[in-house]
Design a protein around this motif. Structure first.
Motif, PDB file in Angstrom:
ATOM      1  N   GLU A 211       6.243   2.261  16.609  1.00 39.84           N
ATOM      2  CA  GLU A 211       5.466   2.361  14.690  1.00 39.84           C
ATOM      3  C   GLU A 211       6.388   2.695  13.755  1.00 39.84           C
ATOM      4  O   GLU A 211       5.658   3.187  12.826  1.00 39.84           O
ATOM      5  N   ARG A 212       7.642   2.289  13.693  1.00 40.51           N
ATOM      6  CA  ARG A 212       8.235   1.880  12.597  1.00 40.51           C
ATOM      7  C   ARG A 212       7.484   1.137  11.769  1.00 40.51           C
ATOM      8  O   ARG A 212       7.042   1.055  10.311  1.00 40.51           O
ATOM      9  N   LEU A 213       6.797  -0.022  12.482  1.00 41.88           N
ATOM     10  CA  LEU A 213       6.240  -0.897  11.742  1.00 41.88           C
ATOM     11  C   LEU A 213       5.079  -0.394  11.110  1.00 41.88           C
ATOM     12  O   LEU A 213       4.193  -0.922  10.222  1.00 41.88           O
ATOM     13  N   ALA A 214       3.898   0.254  12.538  1.00 45.45           N
ATOM     14  CA  ALA A 214       3.032   1.257  12.200  1.00 45.45           C
ATOM     15  C   ALA A 214       2.735   1.425  10.757  1.00 45.45           C
ATOM     16  O   ALA A 214       1.581   1.853  10.299  1.00 45.45           O
ATOM     17  N   PHE A 215       4.271   2.398  10.984  1.00 46.77           N
ATOM     18  CA  PHE A 215       4.140   3.492   9.776  1.00 46.77           C
ATOM     19  C   PHE A 215       3.884   3.003   8.412  1.00 46.77           C
ATOM     20  O   PHE A 215       3.302   3.116   7.695  1.00 46.77           O
ATOM     21  N   SER A 216       4.815   1.349   8.094  1.00 48.79           N
ATOM     22  CA  SER A 216       5.567   1.474   7.444  1.00 48.79           C
ATOM     23  C   SER A 216       4.102   0.017   6.522  1.00 48.79           C
ATOM     24  O   SER A 216       3.577   0.478   5.571  1.00 48.79           O
ATOM     25  N   LEU A 217       3.372   0.089   7.465  1.00 42.86           N
ATOM     26  CA  LEU A 217       1.875  -0.366   6.999  1.00 42.86           C
ATOM     27  C   LEU A 217       0.425   0.977   6.155  1.00 42.86           C
ATOM     28  O   LEU A 217      -0.385  -0.011   5.262  1.00 42.86           O
ATOM     29  N   PHE A 218       1.000   1.195   7.121  1.00 42.19           N
ATOM     30  CA  PHE A 218      -0.611   2.645   6.606  1.00 42.19           C
ATOM     31  C   PHE A 218       0.721   3.426   5.477  1.00 42.19           C
ATOM     32  O   PHE A 218      -0.679   3.201   4.466  1.00 42.19           O
ATOM     33  N   LEU A 219       1.445   3.468   5.477  1.00 46.08           N
ATOM     34  CA  LEU A 219       1.998   3.862   3.373  1.00 46.08           C
ATOM     35  C   LEU A 219       2.174   2.070   2.724  1.00 46.08           C
ATOM     36  O   LEU A 219       1.158   3.189   1.692  1.00 46.08           O
ATOM     37  N   ALA A 220       2.236   1.384   2.493  1.00 46.99           N
ATOM     38  CA  ALA A 220       2.336   0.463   1.940  1.00 46.99           C
ATOM     39  C   ALA A 220       0.522   0.698   1.865  1.00 46.99           C
ATOM     40  O   ALA A 220       0.129  -0.103   0.411  1.00 46.99           O
ATOM     41  N   ALA A 221      -0.701   0.496   2.690  1.00 46.15           N
ATOM     42  CA  ALA A 221      -2.055   1.036   2.179  1.00 46.15           C
ATOM     43  C   ALA A 221      -2.202   1.990   1.237  1.00 46.15           C
ATOM     44  O   ALA A 221      -3.216   1.433   1.027  1.00 46.15           O
ATOM     45  N   ARG A 222      -1.330   2.791   1.627  1.00 43.92           N
ATOM     46  CA  ARG A 222      -1.632   4.463   1.831  1.00 43.92           C
ATOM     47  C   ARG A 222      -1.494   4.396   0.151  1.00 43.92           C
ATOM     48  O   ARG A 222      -1.976   4.813  -1.621  1.00 43.92           O
ATOM     49  N   PHE A 223      -0.220   3.478  -0.396  1.00 40.90           N
ATOM     50  CA  PHE A 223      -0.244   3.769  -2.170  1.00 40.90           C
ATOM     51  C   PHE A 223      -0.311   2.465  -2.899  1.00 40.90           C
ATOM     52  O   PHE A 223      -0.101   1.822  -3.299  1.00 40.90           O
ATOM     53  N   ALA A 224      -1.255   1.923  -2.292  1.00 41.93           N
ATOM     54  CA  ALA A 224      -1.724   0.000  -2.569  1.00 41.93           C
ATOM     55  C   ALA A 224      -2.023   0.281  -3.901  1.00 41.93           C
ATOM     56  O   ALA A 224      -2.832   1.423  -4.035  1.00 41.93           O
ATOM     57  N   PRO A 225      -1.830  -0.249  -5.466  1.00 43.68           N
ATOM     58  CA  PRO A 225      -3.017  -0.381  -6.360  1.00 43.68           C
ATOM     59  C   PRO A 225      -4.095  -1.250  -5.912  1.00 43.68           C
ATOM     60  O   PRO A 225      -5.040  -1.446  -4.814  1.00 43.68           O
ATOM     61  N   PRO A 226      -5.112  -0.405  -7.025  1.00 50.25           N
ATOM     62  CA  PRO A 226      -6.501  -1.233  -6.961  1.00 50.25           C
ATOM     63  C   PRO A 226      -6.809  -2.838  -6.806  1.00 50.25           C
ATOM     64  O   PRO A 226      -7.803  -2.759  -5.809  1.00 50.25           O
ATOM     65  N   ASP A 227      -5.636  -3.167  -7.331  1.00 51.67           N
ATOM     66  CA  ASP A 227      -6.690  -4.777  -6.740  1.00 51.67           C
ATOM     67  C   ASP A 227      -5.221  -5.589  -5.757  1.00 51.67           C
ATOM     68  O   ASP A 227      -5.682  -6.601  -6.079  1.00 51.67           O
ATOM     69  N   GLN A 228      -4.984  -4.376  -4.932  1.00 51.59           N
ATOM     70  CA  GLN A 228      -4.516  -5.252  -3.665  1.00 51.59           C
ATOM     71  C   GLN A 228      -5.231  -4.765  -2.313  1.00 51.59           C
ATOM     72  O   GLN A 228      -4.430  -4.282  -1.258  1.00 51.59           O
ATOM     73  N   GLY A 229      -6.659  -4.383  -3.113  1.00 50.37           N
ATOM     74  CA  GLY A 229      -7.104  -3.602  -2.078  1.00 50.37           C
ATOM     75  C   GLY A 229      -7.246  -4.494  -0.274  1.00 50.37           C
ATOM     76  O   GLY A 229      -7.225  -3.752   0.838  1.00 50.37           O
ATOM     77  N   GLU A 230      -7.217  -6.150  -0.269  1.00 51.40           N
ATOM     78  CA  GLU A 230      -7.486  -6.770   0.767  1.00 51.40           C
ATOM     79  C   GLU A 230      -6.280  -6.364   1.412  1.00 51.40           C
ATOM     80  O   GLU A 230      -6.637  -6.518   3.181  1.00 51.40           O
ATOM     81  N   GLU A 231      -5.401  -7.063   0.837  1.00 50.30           N
ATOM     82  CA  GLU A 231      -4.573  -6.306   1.541  1.00 50.30           C
ATOM     83  C   GLU A 231      -3.900  -5.240   2.195  1.00 50.30           C
ATOM     84  O   GLU A 231      -3.785  -5.469   3.110  1.00 50.30           O
ATOM     85  N   ALA A 232      -3.903  -3.717   1.340  1.00 50.48           N
ATOM     86  CA  ALA A 232      -3.849  -2.988   2.430  1.00 50.48           C
ATOM     87  C   ALA A 232      -5.276  -2.982   3.245  1.00 50.48           C
ATOM     88  O   ALA A 232      -4.663  -1.762   4.397  1.00 50.48           O
ATOM     89  N   LEU A 233      -6.441  -3.021   3.009  1.00 51.76           N
ATOM     90  CA  LEU A 233      -7.179  -3.194   4.533  1.00 51.76           C
ATOM     91  C   LEU A 233      -6.449  -3.832   5.478  1.00 51.76           C
ATOM     92  O   LEU A 233      -6.779  -3.333   6.771  1.00 51.76           O
ATOM     93  N   ASP A 234      -6.098  -5.085   5.133  1.00 49.08           N
ATOM     94  CA  ASP A 234      -5.347  -6.010   5.916  1.00 49.08           C
ATOM     95  C   ASP A 234      -4.216  -5.204   6.912  1.00 49.08           C
ATOM     96  O   ASP A 234      -3.963  -5.037   8.529  1.00 49.08           O
ATOM     97  N   ALA A 235      -3.550  -4.439   6.148  1.00 53.12           N
ATOM     98  CA  ALA A 235      -2.455  -3.406   6.509  1.00 53.12           C
ATOM     99  C   ALA A 235      -2.746  -2.111   7.512  1.00 53.12           C
ATOM    100  O   ALA A 235      -2.651  -2.012   8.996  1.00 53.12           O
ATOM    101  N   LEU A 236      -4.130  -1.467   6.937  1.00 54.57           N
ATOM    102  CA  LEU A 236      -4.656  -0.324   8.137  1.00 54.57           C
ATOM    103  C   LEU A 236      -4.593  -1.170   9.250  1.00 54.57           C
ATOM    104  O   LEU A 236      -5.122  -0.872  10.558  1.00 54.57           O
ATOM    105  N   ILE A 237      -5.727  -1.729   9.163  1.00 57.34           N
ATOM    106  CA  ILE A 237      -5.985  -3.164  10.995  1.00 57.34           C
ATOM    107  C   ILE A 237      -5.183  -3.376  11.306  1.00 57.34           C
ATOM    108  O   ILE A 237      -4.719  -2.781  12.179  1.00 57.34           O
ATOM    109  N   SER A 238      -3.390  -3.968  10.757  1.00 58.05           N
ATOM    110  CA  SER A 238      -2.402  -4.144  11.571  1.00 58.05           C
ATOM    111  C   SER A 238      -2.312  -2.518  12.402  1.00 58.05           C
ATOM    112  O   SER A 238      -1.177  -2.711  13.236  1.00 58.05           O
ATOM    113  N   ALA A 239      -1.792  -1.631  11.387  1.00 57.38           N
ATOM    114  CA  ALA A 239      -1.387  -0.430  11.612  1.00 57.38           C
ATOM    115  C   ALA A 239      -2.012   0.143  12.880  1.00 57.38           C
ATOM    116  O   ALA A 239      -1.508   0.675  13.617  1.00 57.38           O
ATOM    117  N   ALA A 240      -3.479   0.315  12.795  1.00 58.04           N
ATOM    118  CA  ALA A 240      -4.727   0.528  13.666  1.00 58.04           C
ATOM    119  C   ALA A 240      -4.416  -0.629  15.352  1.00 58.04           C
ATOM    120  O   ALA A 240      -3.939   0.175  16.355  1.00 58.04           O
TER     121      ALA A 240
END
Length: 449
Positions: free
Chosen positions: A313-342
């Motif tokens: 869960e610690r890695l999953a939550f880290s990924l979730f927050l990285a996606a949550r606060f990602a800037p608009p120009d890092q949308g693809e990276e944020a989406l990848d982070a959410l998919i990995s967290a799930a």
């Protein structure tokens, strides 16, 4: 799909952390809100699938350390029957929610607990949020030892008598809860703080199937929580025992109370402890004043999680927050982070509920991208965990997302019916019709973006 602004618009829907000032609660609406029993029916918590060896490790870490990191040298609990009373500015539905919680604690954890109107070992006092935060700014609710009233605590808020590490047997505890919160937040406070008054005091990010986790994904006591409380109050334990003494008794207790936890293939134990640096980065990310700073802290937490080699869960939550606060120009990276967290949450015991929070975000991205069939699939998967965890804010948000997708697919009547069905859950979770309408408008705006 690209996340960009749709991620920013939808992140509040996860109900991951309440704003510092709390939601705008219409108490006249709150008085008309429906209780958790009426909304969700009989409790259906997920049973834990953790091994008994893992649960024993969890209990020792939950029970012999405070959230601050300070160690607790001795086991403590109330000995014998426990009486509980409500006092202060008791909000609507508080008695109903408390009685439902007591019924669960008696039937699921086997605790001898009852509510009274007179003197009690545990007092739950409801205090206006602004009054509470003048003394304890960061807390939504909390539990204290050796005091019975808010006035008693306020008179000596830093006294040595409030030190949990010095207590061998619990005699008195005070739970302080907000008098002017949503019904869901009030219910959540009762569940977590009363449970900690009766059991372990620590919160652990690495356990996703407990309310004793500051990610706040779980809102009502889980099957894991009830088992922990049942173990904590087992007859073979007693106040004053050392960690080693409790640890020596846990295997036999768990074999008796949770026989299926001794069966099957034994999984590797979660790595512990969690470095303080990672926890600090997580807390900084959630509390930073700007999105840019939150993203920097979330990225630092993610680096630590990767360096530690965690797959929990610690890695999953880290990924979730990285996606949550990602800037608009890092949308693809944020989406990848959410998919990995799930995907990570899907492999973890009790991961259904945390994964539902991630799927809410993914459904928002699908809606913004016009992929309505994906919205229906994601919300269909997440709604049952939201319902079983009795999270009205999460469930109503999923229902509103689904309704928006149905509307865009031309299924207007279904969409309107679903929005009507979502309203009671939204009132329970968000506190007012205005807040519920605001959430609906945010979701509708995703299409325009």
């Amino acid at each position: 799909m690209r996340l960009a602004s749709s991620l920013a618009a939808m992140m509040a829907l996860s109900a991951c952390a309440m704003p510092a000032t709390g939601p705008q609660v219409d108490l006249s609406v709150q008085s008309r809100a429906i209780s958790s029993a009426a909304l969700f029916g009989p409790p259906r918590p997920y049973a834990t699938t953790r091994s008994n060896a893992q649960i024993a490790q969890d209990i020792l870490e939950l029970g012999f350390r405070l959230e601050s990191g300070r160690e607790i040298a001795q086991f403590s609990r109330f000995e014998g029957p426990v009486a509980l009373r409500l006092t202060g500015q008791i909000p609507p539905l508080a008695e109903i929610e408390m009685d439902r919680l007591i019924a669960r604690l008696r039937s699921e954890a086997g605790l001898d607990l009852r509510r009274v109107s007179g003197p009690a070992q545990i007092t739950v006092e409801f205090v206006p949020r602004a009054t509470m935060r003048r003394l304890v700014p960061e807390a939504s609710c909390f539990v204290l030892p050796n005091v019975a009233t808010w006035a008693e605590f306020r008179a000596a808020p830093r006294g040595p008598h409030l030190d949990w590490t010095e207590i061998a047997e619990r005699e008195t505890a005070l739970v302080v809860a907000p008098a002017d919160s949503t019904v869901q937040e009030m219910r959540d406070c009762l569940h977590e703080e009363v449970a900690q008054a009766l059991g372990p005091l620590n919160d652990l990010y690495r356990i996703g199937e407990t309310v004793m986790n500051d990610d706040n994904f779980q809102t009502a006591l889980t099957g894991f929580d009830m088992l922990v409380l049942k173990v904590w109050n087992h007859a073979s334990l007693r106040s004053g025992m050392s960690r080693a003494e409790v640890g020596a008794r846990l295997p036999a207790i768990l074999a008796q109370l949770n026989p299926r936890g001794s069966m099957g293939r034994s999984m590797p134990l979660d790595p512990i402890p969690t470095p303080r640096a990672w926890t600090d980065m997580i807390e900084n990310a959630l509390g930073a004043s700007t999105r840019r700073r939150s993203f920097a802290f979330a990225q630092a937490a993610l680096r630590i999680a990767l360096e530690e080699g965690w797959q929990d869960e610690r890695l999953a939550f880290s990924l979730f927050l990285a996606a949550r606060f990602a800037p608009p120009d890092q949308g693809e990276e944020a989406l990848d982070a959410l998919i990995s967290a799930a995907a990570l949450y899907a492999t973890r015991p009790g991961g259904e509920v945390p994964r539902a929070h991630v799927e809410l975000q993914l459904a928002a991205q699908a809606l913004a991208a016009g992929q309505y069939a994906i919205v229906l699939r994601l919300t269909d998967n997440a709604m049952e965990p939201a319902r079983r965890s009795e999270n009205g804010a999460l469930l109503s948000s999923l229902m509103l997302l689904r309704a928006q997708a149905l509307e865009r697919m031309g299924r207007i009547a279904e969409a309107e019916e679903l929005r009507r069905d979502a309203l009671p859950f939204a009132l329970f979770g968000f506190g007012s019709e205005q807040e519920a309408e605001s959430r609906r408008d945010e979701i509708a705006a995703l299409i325009q973006r």
